[in-house]
Write a protein that holds these residues in place. Structure first.
Motif, PDB file in Angstrom:
ATOM      1  N   ASP A  14       0.779  -1.377  -0.182  1.00 53.28           N
ATOM      2  CA  ASP A  14       0.168   0.144  -0.153  1.00 53.28           C
ATOM      3  C   ASP A  14       1.133   1.240   0.121  1.00 53.28           C
ATOM      4  OD1 ASP A  14      -2.373   1.532  -0.075  1.00 53.28           O
ATOM      5  OD2 ASP A  14      -2.987   0.833   2.079  1.00 53.28           O
ATOM      6  N   HIS A  15       0.164   2.548  -0.309  1.00 55.55           N
ATOM      7  CA  HIS A  15       0.905   3.685  -0.386  1.00 55.55           C
ATOM      8  C   HIS A  15       2.201   3.925  -1.293  1.00 55.55           C
ATOM      9  CE1 HIS A  15      -1.142   3.637   3.595  1.00 55.55           C
ATOM     10  NE2 HIS A  15      -1.904   4.586   3.286  1.00 55.55           N
ATOM     11  N   ILE A  16       2.038   3.320  -2.553  1.00 54.85           N
ATOM     12  CA  ILE A  16       3.241   3.094  -3.186  1.00 54.85           C
ATOM     13  C   ILE A  16       3.101   4.529  -4.055  1.00 54.85           C
ATOM     14  CG2 ILE A  16       4.146   2.312  -5.320  1.00 54.85           C
ATOM     15  CD1 ILE A  16       2.811  -0.478  -4.637  1.00 54.85           C
ATOM     16  N   THR A  17       4.067   5.416  -4.150  1.00 61.07           N
ATOM     17  CA  THR A  17       4.128   6.657  -4.846  1.00 61.07           C
ATOM     18  C   THR A  17       3.412   6.611  -6.243  1.00 61.07           C
ATOM     19  OG1 THR A  17       6.015   7.428  -3.836  1.00 61.07           O
ATOM     20  CG2 THR A  17       5.643   8.549  -5.849  1.00 61.07           C
ATOM     21  N   ILE A  78       1.199  -5.001   4.362  1.00 57.22           N
ATOM     22  CA  ILE A  78      -0.133  -5.105   5.104  1.00 57.22           C
ATOM     23  C   ILE A  78       0.053  -6.788   4.560  1.00 57.22           C
ATOM     24  CG2 ILE A  78      -2.327  -5.162   5.576  1.00 57.22           C
ATOM     25  CD1 ILE A  78      -2.303  -2.283   4.398  1.00 57.22           C
ATOM     26  N   TYR A  79       0.171  -7.378   5.895  1.00 58.20           N
ATOM     27  CA  TYR A  79      -0.139  -8.916   5.817  1.00 58.20           C
ATOM     28  C   TYR A  79      -1.394  -9.277   6.254  1.00 58.20           C
ATOM     29  CZ  TYR A  79       4.816  -9.584   4.747  1.00 58.20           C
ATOM     30  OH  TYR A  79       6.110  -9.426   4.231  1.00 58.20           O
ATOM     31  N   ILE A  80      -2.051 -10.259   5.413  1.00 55.52           N
ATOM     32  CA  ILE A  80      -3.489 -10.566   5.728  1.00 55.52           C
ATOM     33  C   ILE A  80      -3.574 -12.122   5.759  1.00 55.52           C
ATOM     34  CG2 ILE A  80      -5.877 -10.604   4.834  1.00 55.52           C
ATOM     35  CD1 ILE A  80      -5.086  -7.949   3.636  1.00 55.52           C
ATOM     36  N   GLN A  81      -4.335 -12.781   6.994  1.00 56.82           N
ATOM     37  CA  GLN A  81      -4.573 -14.207   6.912  1.00 56.82           C
ATOM     38  C   GLN A  81      -6.059 -14.395   7.447  1.00 56.82           C
ATOM     39  OE1 GLN A  81      -1.795 -15.891   9.743  1.00 56.82           O
ATOM     40  NE2 GLN A  81      -0.245 -15.881   8.086  1.00 56.82           N
ATOM     41  N   ASN A  82      -6.840 -14.863   6.838  1.00 58.80           N
ATOM     42  CA  ASN A  82      -8.069 -15.337   7.260  1.00 58.80           C
ATOM     43  C   ASN A  82      -8.889 -14.006   7.391  1.00 58.80           C
ATOM     44  OD1 ASN A  82      -7.912 -18.188   7.039  1.00 58.80           O
ATOM     45  ND2 ASN A  82      -6.877 -18.134   9.433  1.00 58.80           N
ATOM     46  N   ASN A  83      -8.754 -13.048   6.381  1.00 60.76           N
ATOM     47  CA  ASN A  83      -9.535 -11.768   6.373  1.00 60.76           C
ATOM     48  C   ASN A  83      -9.062 -11.110   7.300  1.00 60.76           C
ATOM     49  OD1 ASN A  83     -10.844 -12.608   3.967  1.00 60.76           O
ATOM     50  ND2 ASN A  83     -12.830 -12.329   4.779  1.00 60.76           N
ATOM     51  N   VAL A  85      -6.025  -8.548   9.353  1.00 61.02           N
ATOM     52  CA  VAL A  85      -4.675  -7.838   9.268  1.00 61.02           C
ATOM     53  C   VAL A  85      -3.779  -8.392  10.311  1.00 61.02           C
ATOM     54  CG1 VAL A  85      -3.188  -5.834   9.349  1.00 61.02           C
ATOM     55  CG2 VAL A  85      -5.503  -5.955   8.024  1.00 61.02           C
ATOM     56  N   VAL A  86      -2.849  -9.212  10.027  1.00 66.59           N
ATOM     57  CA  VAL A  86      -1.878  -9.764  11.007  1.00 66.59           C
ATOM     58  C   VAL A  86      -0.405  -8.899  11.404  1.00 66.59           C
ATOM     59  CG1 VAL A  86      -2.913 -12.114  10.921  1.00 66.59           C
ATOM     60  CG2 VAL A  86      -0.813 -11.476   9.398  1.00 66.59           C
ATOM     61  N   ASN A  87      -0.050  -8.370  10.289  1.00 62.04           N
ATOM     62  CA  ASN A  87       0.941  -7.457  10.563  1.00 62.04           C
ATOM     63  C   ASN A  87       0.974  -6.103   9.526  1.00 62.04           C
ATOM     64  OD1 ASN A  87       3.413  -6.521  11.221  1.00 62.04           O
ATOM     65  ND2 ASN A  87       4.750  -8.070  10.510  1.00 62.04           N
ATOM     66  N   LYS A  88       1.299  -5.177  10.202  1.00 57.49           N
ATOM     67  CA  LYS A  88       1.203  -3.967   8.890  1.00 57.49           C
ATOM     68  C   LYS A  88       2.424  -2.985   9.464  1.00 57.49           C
ATOM     69  CE  LYS A  88      -2.051  -0.086   7.893  1.00 57.49           C
ATOM     70  NZ  LYS A  88      -3.177   0.406   8.137  1.00 57.49           N
ATOM     71  N   PHE A  89       3.360  -2.749   8.462  1.00 55.50           N
ATOM     72  CA  PHE A  89       4.507  -2.202   8.844  1.00 55.50           C
ATOM     73  C   PHE A  89       5.114  -1.335   7.487  1.00 55.50           C
ATOM     74  CE2 PHE A  89       5.688  -6.207   7.701  1.00 55.50           C
ATOM     75  CZ  PHE A  89       7.000  -5.924   6.968  1.00 55.50           C
ATOM     76  N   HIS A  90       6.000  -0.327   7.897  1.00 53.42           N
ATOM     77  CA  HIS A  90       6.738   0.497   6.695  1.00 53.42           C
ATOM     78  C   HIS A  90       8.182  -0.354   6.575  1.00 53.42           C
ATOM     79  CE1 HIS A  90       4.167   3.811   6.141  1.00 53.42           C
ATOM     80  NE2 HIS A  90       3.995   3.786   7.502  1.00 53.42           N
ATOM     81  N   PRO A  91       8.338  -0.964   5.646  1.00 49.11           N
ATOM     82  CA  PRO A  91       9.663  -1.658   5.233  1.00 49.11           C
ATOM     83  C   PRO A  91      10.887  -0.783   5.520  1.00 49.11           C
ATOM     84  CG  PRO A  91       8.545  -1.653   3.441  1.00 49.11           C
ATOM     85  CD  PRO A  91       7.413  -1.000   4.238  1.00 49.11           C
ATOM     86  N   THR A  92      11.877  -1.154   6.120  1.00 51.74           N
ATOM     87  CA  THR A  92      13.126  -0.525   6.314  1.00 51.74           C
ATOM     88  C   THR A  92      14.161  -0.877   4.947  1.00 51.74           C
ATOM     89  OG1 THR A  92      14.262  -2.089   7.820  1.00 51.74           O
ATOM     90  CG2 THR A  92      12.886  -0.233   8.805  1.00 51.74           C
ATOM     91  N   PRO A  93      15.059  -0.009   4.833  1.00 48.97           N
ATOM     92  CA  PRO A  93      16.065  -0.349   3.540  1.00 48.97           C
ATOM     93  C   PRO A  93      16.897  -1.413   4.251  1.00 48.97           C
ATOM     94  CG  PRO A  93      15.734   2.161   3.998  1.00 48.97           C
ATOM     95  CD  PRO A  93      15.226   1.409   5.073  1.00 48.97           C
TER      96      PRO A  93
END
Length: 141
Positions: A14-17, A78-83, A85-93
C-alpha cells in the motif's frame, strides 16, 4: 468507481508513490506469480492524495519484498490471514541490495565481468556502497 475485492490471505503493498506501481510489479517479478495479483494505479488516498497499490492473493509471496524499503519509503506492507490484518509496517531499507541497482564506476569488476552480481551494502551514512569497488550510490527517491 472501480471495486477490487478484499483478499483473504496474502499481502497488500500500500501507499506506493503514484507511477511507481508498475516498476515495483516488474522488480518483484509479479508477472510470474502463480496466483492472483492486482495492480491499481492512481487510487485516491486520504493520506497522500493518490497512490498505487498491489494486492497479492495467496500464501506464496514474492522473494524480494525486502527491497521495498529501498524502492519507496512511503510503502506500507500489510499481511492478511483469514481476512484479518496480522501485520502492518513500513519496510526499512535492507542492509544488502543484490541485483537491484548497478554500479556506476566504469572500472568496477561488475562493469567488466558479465556474470558478476551487483551487490551493495548499506553504510552508516545511509547510502549504498558497492562491495567490490566501494562506489557510493545515493538512496533512491
Amino acid at each position: 468507481m472501480l471495486n477490487v475485492e478484499e483478499i483473504q490471505n496474502g499481502v497488500v503493498i500500500d501507499h506506493i508513490t503514484p507511477g511507481k506501481g508498475l516498476e515495483i510489479y516488474r522488480m518483484l517479478h509479479l508477472e510470474e506469480q502463480p496466483q492472483s495479483v492486482a495492480l491499481l494505479q492512481s487510487v485516491k488516498s486520504q493520506k497522500y492524495g493518490s497512490k498505487d497499490l498491489i494486492k497479492i492473493e495467496g500464501e506464496y509471496l514474492p522473494e524480494r519484498l525486502d527491497i521495498l524499503g529501498y524502492l519507496d519509503e512511503r510503502i506500507t506492507l500489510i499481511y492478511i490471514q483469514n481476512n484479518h490484518v496480522v501485520n502492518k509496517f513500513h519496510p526499512t531499507p535492507p542492509m544488502e541490495l543484490k541485483n537491484v541497482i548497478k554500479c556506476t564506476n566504469p572500472r568496477c569488476i561488475t562493469s567488466i565481468e558479465s556474470n558478476c552480481e551487483h551487490i551493495f551494502c548499506l553504510s552508516k551514512s545511509k547510502k549504498y556502497r558497492c562491495i567490490y569497488c566501494n562506489q557510493e550510490m545515493t538512496a533512491k527517491k
